[in-house]
Design a protein around this motif. Structure first.
Motif, mmCIF file in Angstrom:
data_model
loop_
_atom_site.group_PDB
_atom_site.id
_atom_site.type_symbol
_atom_site.label_atom_id
_atom_site.label_comp_id
_atom_site.label_asym_id
_atom_site.label_seq_id
_atom_site.Cartn_x
_atom_site.Cartn_y
_atom_site.Cartn_z
ATOM 1 N N GLY A 137 -7.928 -7.685 17.639
ATOM 2 C CA GLY A 137 -6.593 -7.332 18.103
ATOM 3 C C GLY A 137 -5.508 -8.349 17.786
ATOM 4 N N TYR A 138 -4.269 -7.906 17.945
ATOM 5 C CA TYR A 138 -3.068 -8.669 17.592
ATOM 6 C C TYR A 138 -3.061 -10.068 18.196
ATOM 7 C CZ TYR A 138 1.957 -9.759 17.274
ATOM 8 O OH TYR A 138 3.172 -10.365 17.037
ATOM 9 N N ASP A 139 -3.340 -10.163 19.494
ATOM 10 C CA ASP A 139 -3.197 -11.442 20.200
ATOM 11 C C ASP A 139 -4.213 -12.501 19.762
ATOM 12 O OD1 ASP A 139 -1.050 -10.480 21.668
ATOM 13 O OD2 ASP A 139 -2.338 -9.700 23.270
ATOM 14 N N PHE A 140 -5.276 -12.084 19.121
ATOM 15 C CA PHE A 140 -6.280 -13.042 18.659
ATOM 16 C C PHE A 140 -5.755 -13.877 17.497
ATOM 17 C CE2 PHE A 140 -9.639 -14.168 15.668
ATOM 18 C CZ PHE A 140 -10.541 -14.839 16.474
ATOM 19 N N PHE A 141 -4.902 -13.290 16.681
ATOM 20 C CA PHE A 141 -4.463 -13.949 15.448
ATOM 21 C C PHE A 141 -3.140 -14.705 15.640
ATOM 22 C CE2 PHE A 141 -7.088 -10.370 14.141
ATOM 23 C CZ PHE A 141 -7.927 -10.943 13.199
ATOM 24 N N PRO A 142 -3.051 -15.934 15.124
ATOM 25 C CA PRO A 142 -1.799 -16.692 15.227
ATOM 26 C C PRO A 142 -0.715 -16.170 14.294
ATOM 27 C CG PRO A 142 -3.414 -17.924 13.931
ATOM 28 C CD PRO A 142 -4.130 -16.731 14.498
ATOM 29 N N LEU A 143 -1.112 -15.495 13.215
ATOM 30 C CA LEU A 143 -0.170 -14.959 12.237
ATOM 31 C C LEU A 143 -0.458 -13.482 11.977
ATOM 32 C CD1 LEU A 143 -0.241 -17.812 9.536
ATOM 33 C CD2 LEU A 143 1.415 -17.528 11.378
ATOM 34 N N HIS A 144 0.587 -12.777 11.509
ATOM 35 C CA HIS A 144 0.437 -11.354 11.228
ATOM 36 C C HIS A 144 1.192 -11.033 9.940
ATOM 37 C CE1 HIS A 144 0.253 -12.167 15.550
ATOM 38 N NE2 HIS A 144 -0.777 -11.334 15.526
ATOM 39 N N VAL A 145 0.535 -10.313 9.049
ATOM 40 C CA VAL A 145 1.134 -9.971 7.763
ATOM 41 C C VAL A 145 2.123 -8.823 7.964
ATOM 42 C CG1 VAL A 145 0.683 -9.152 5.419
ATOM 43 C CG2 VAL A 145 -0.937 -10.714 6.530
ATOM 44 N N VAL A 146 3.367 -9.041 7.568
ATOM 45 C CA VAL A 146 4.400 -8.007 7.715
ATOM 46 C C VAL A 146 4.699 -7.315 6.391
ATOM 47 C CG1 VAL A 146 5.449 -9.172 9.683
ATOM 48 C CG2 VAL A 146 6.296 -9.666 7.376
ATOM 49 N N GLY A 147 4.056 -7.770 5.320
ATOM 50 C CA GLY A 147 4.259 -7.148 4.013
ATOM 51 C C GLY A 147 3.626 -7.990 2.926
ATOM 52 N N GLY A 148 3.823 -7.548 1.708
ATOM 53 C CA GLY A 148 3.271 -8.304 0.593
ATOM 54 C C GLY A 148 3.577 -7.635 -0.731
ATOM 55 N N VAL A 149 3.419 -8.373 -1.804
ATOM 56 C CA VAL A 149 3.615 -7.828 -3.147
ATOM 57 C C VAL A 149 2.602 -8.477 -4.088
ATOM 58 C CG1 VAL A 149 6.104 -7.379 -2.863
ATOM 59 C CG2 VAL A 149 5.334 -9.595 -3.761
ATOM 60 N N THR A 150 2.424 -7.852 -5.240
ATOM 61 C CA THR A 150 1.577 -8.416 -6.289
ATOM 62 C C THR A 150 2.363 -8.464 -7.591
ATOM 63 O OG1 THR A 150 -0.429 -7.502 -5.276
ATOM 64 C CG2 THR A 150 -0.574 -8.204 -7.578
ATOM 65 N N PHE A 151 2.419 -9.640 -8.202
ATOM 66 C CA PHE A 151 3.051 -9.824 -9.508
ATOM 67 C C PHE A 151 1.957 -9.812 -10.580
ATOM 68 C CE2 PHE A 151 6.016 -11.899 -6.600
ATOM 69 C CZ PHE A 151 7.264 -11.521 -7.085
ATOM 70 N N TYR A 152 2.226 -9.137 -11.693
ATOM 71 C CA TYR A 152 1.263 -9.134 -12.797
ATOM 72 C C TYR A 152 1.989 -8.810 -14.101
ATOM 73 C CZ TYR A 152 1.463 -3.999 -12.393
ATOM 74 O OH TYR A 152 1.895 -2.693 -12.338
ATOM 75 N N TYR A 153 1.318 -9.061 -15.212
ATOM 76 C CA TYR A 153 1.856 -8.728 -16.532
ATOM 77 C C TYR A 153 1.294 -7.366 -16.932
ATOM 78 C CZ TYR A 153 3.403 -13.574 -16.863
ATOM 79 O OH TYR A 153 4.038 -14.774 -16.630
ATOM 80 N N SER A 154 2.176 -6.392 -17.068
ATOM 81 C CA SER A 154 1.750 -5.023 -17.330
ATOM 82 C C SER A 154 1.363 -4.824 -18.795
ATOM 83 C CB SER A 154 2.879 -4.051 -16.972
ATOM 84 O OG SER A 154 2.566 -2.738 -17.394
ATOM 85 N N ILE A 155 0.239 -4.140 -19.026
ATOM 86 C CA ILE A 155 -0.167 -3.824 -20.401
ATOM 87 C C ILE A 155 0.736 -2.727 -20.979
ATOM 88 C CG2 ILE A 155 -2.562 -4.510 -20.051
ATOM 89 C CD1 ILE A 155 -3.281 -1.560 -19.660
ATOM 90 N N ASN A 156 1.500 -2.088 -20.102
ATOM 91 C CA ASN A 156 2.422 -1.040 -20.545
ATOM 92 C C ASN A 156 3.835 -1.577 -20.790
ATOM 93 O OD1 ASN A 156 0.384 0.993 -20.164
ATOM 94 N ND2 ASN A 156 0.789 0.853 -17.952
ATOM 95 N N GLY A 157 4.001 -2.876 -20.591
ATOM 96 C CA GLY A 157 5.316 -3.474 -20.791
ATOM 97 C C GLY A 157 6.278 -3.217 -19.643
ATOM 98 N N THR A 158 5.765 -2.751 -18.524
ATOM 99 C CA THR A 158 6.609 -2.464 -17.358
ATOM 100 C C THR A 158 7.182 -3.749 -16.778
ATOM 101 O OG1 THR A 158 5.213 -0.558 -16.833
ATOM 102 C CG2 THR A 158 6.668 -1.381 -15.088
ATOM 103 N N LEU A 159 8.464 -3.709 -16.458
ATOM 104 C CA LEU A 159 9.133 -4.859 -15.859
ATOM 105 C C LEU A 159 9.729 -4.475 -14.508
ATOM 106 C CD1 LEU A 159 11.060 -6.327 -18.951
ATOM 107 C CD2 LEU A 159 8.850 -7.075 -18.021
ATOM 108 N N GLY A 160 9.649 -5.386 -13.534
ATOM 109 C CA GLY A 160 10.222 -5.127 -12.223
ATOM 110 C C GLY A 160 9.338 -4.248 -11.361
ATOM 111 N N ALA A 161 9.940 -3.681 -10.295
ATOM 112 C CA ALA A 161 9.191 -2.886 -9.323
ATOM 113 C C ALA A 161 8.579 -1.648 -9.967
ATOM 114 C CB ALA A 161 10.097 -2.484 -8.175
ATOM 115 N N THR A 162 7.331 -1.370 -9.638
ATOM 116 C CA THR A 162 6.633 -0.226 -10.215
ATOM 117 C C THR A 162 5.543 0.276 -9.274
ATOM 118 O OG1 THR A 162 5.274 0.524 -12.096
ATOM 119 C CG2 THR A 162 5.000 -1.757 -11.390
ATOM 120 N N ASN A 163 5.167 1.540 -9.451
ATOM 121 C CA ASN A 163 4.024 2.105 -8.725
ATOM 122 C C ASN A 163 2.981 2.604 -9.710
ATOM 123 O OD1 ASN A 163 5.234 4.347 -9.805
ATOM 124 N ND2 ASN A 163 5.604 5.400 -7.850
ATOM 125 N N GLU A 164 2.992 2.030 -10.940
ATOM 126 C CA GLU A 164 2.087 2.507 -11.981
ATOM 127 C C GLU A 164 0.612 2.371 -11.598
ATOM 128 O OE1 GLU A 164 2.690 0.377 -15.619
ATOM 129 O OE2 GLU A 164 2.314 -1.596 -14.745
#
Length: 248
Positions: A137-164
């Motif tokens: 449960g929530y109270d057990f943890f000192p921290l809580h993740v409110v979001g996140g992202v992953t950066f990577y080099y796309s083999i399709n040449g995609t730049l910026g935000a994507t849902n590929e």
């Protein structure tokens, strides 16, 4: 003859007094110089210690962050709050990714079939809850993740935000969209206003662990792959800006 003897004795006495006076002045001068040098050394030592203390305090502040921007438990569970935080951060990260020739997605964590325990990440500041199944449960943890992202080099040449990546299966992870010869970096945004990052592989679950069905976390899990402090100060500032608005 007696008069000359008296004069000679007086001369010798005066010369002796003069030499003693000069010696006294020399000793006083030397003592004064020694005291001034000692005071100067003391001042320099004091200045050095103050400088070192200031430097240490500055380093501690940079490592620990402001500690002022947090998200309350009430806000954490309020509908749409976490989605709003993550979307705002993704919008900002999109431009950052383009500059670096990378793609960025809000997908940073997922898992397949699992038990009933909460999922968490290990950070330098403690365990961060990534999925709440109320076990432990929530109270057990000192921290809580409110979001996140992953950066990577796309083999399709995609730049910026994507849902590929969403076109691929969970099992495939980033393997069908990312150049695996280059870095894949996960950011997790936590409710203490800090960002932690991890050089990941293609798996969505890399960096995350699950508590047991009884809600316990073995010590062996606390020593697994750990997120580190992000050195992206601009990203941290942006997260803290977003949280400060949400908290109003």
């Amino acid at each position: 003859m007696k008069k000359w003897v008296v004069l000679l004795l007086l001369s010798l006495v005066l010369v002796g007094c003069s030499q003693n006076s000069n010696n006294d002045e020399t000793e006083i001068s030397q003592t004064s110089s020694s005291e001034e040098a000692s005071q100067s050394t003391t001042k320099q030592s004091s200045t050095t210690e103050t400088s070192e203390q200031s430097s240490t305090t500055s380093e501690e502040t940079n490592q620990n962050g402001s500690g002022e921007t947090t998200l309350s438990k009430e806000m954490f569970y309020q509908t749409g709050v976490l989605q709003n935080i993550n979307q705002q951060f993704l919008n900002w990260a999109s431009d950052r990714a383009k500059v670096g020739g990378m793609a960025v997605t809000s997908e940073f964590f997922d898992h397949g079939a699992a038990g009933r325990g909460d999922w968490f990440a290990v950070t330098p500041d403690g365990l961060a809850m990534a999925q709440d199944l109320e076990n432990p449960g929530y109270d057990f943890f000192p921290l809580h993740v409110v979001g996140g992202v992953t950066f990577y080099y796309s083999i399709n040449g995609t730049l910026g935000a994507t849902n590929e990546r969403q076109q691929s299966s969970f099992a495939a992870g980033f393997s069908e969209v990312a150049d695996t010869t280059k870095p894949i970096v996960k950011y997790i945004l936590c409710d203490n206003g800090m960002i932690y990052e991890l050089k990941s592989d293609v798996s969505l679950s890399t960096g995350f662990n699950e508590a047991s069905d009884e809600g316990t976390i073995p010590k062996s899990q606390i020593n697994v792959k750990e997120f580190s402090y992000s050195e992206d100060t601009d990203a941290i500032s942006e997260l803290q800006r977003i949280l400060s608005i949400v908290n109003k």
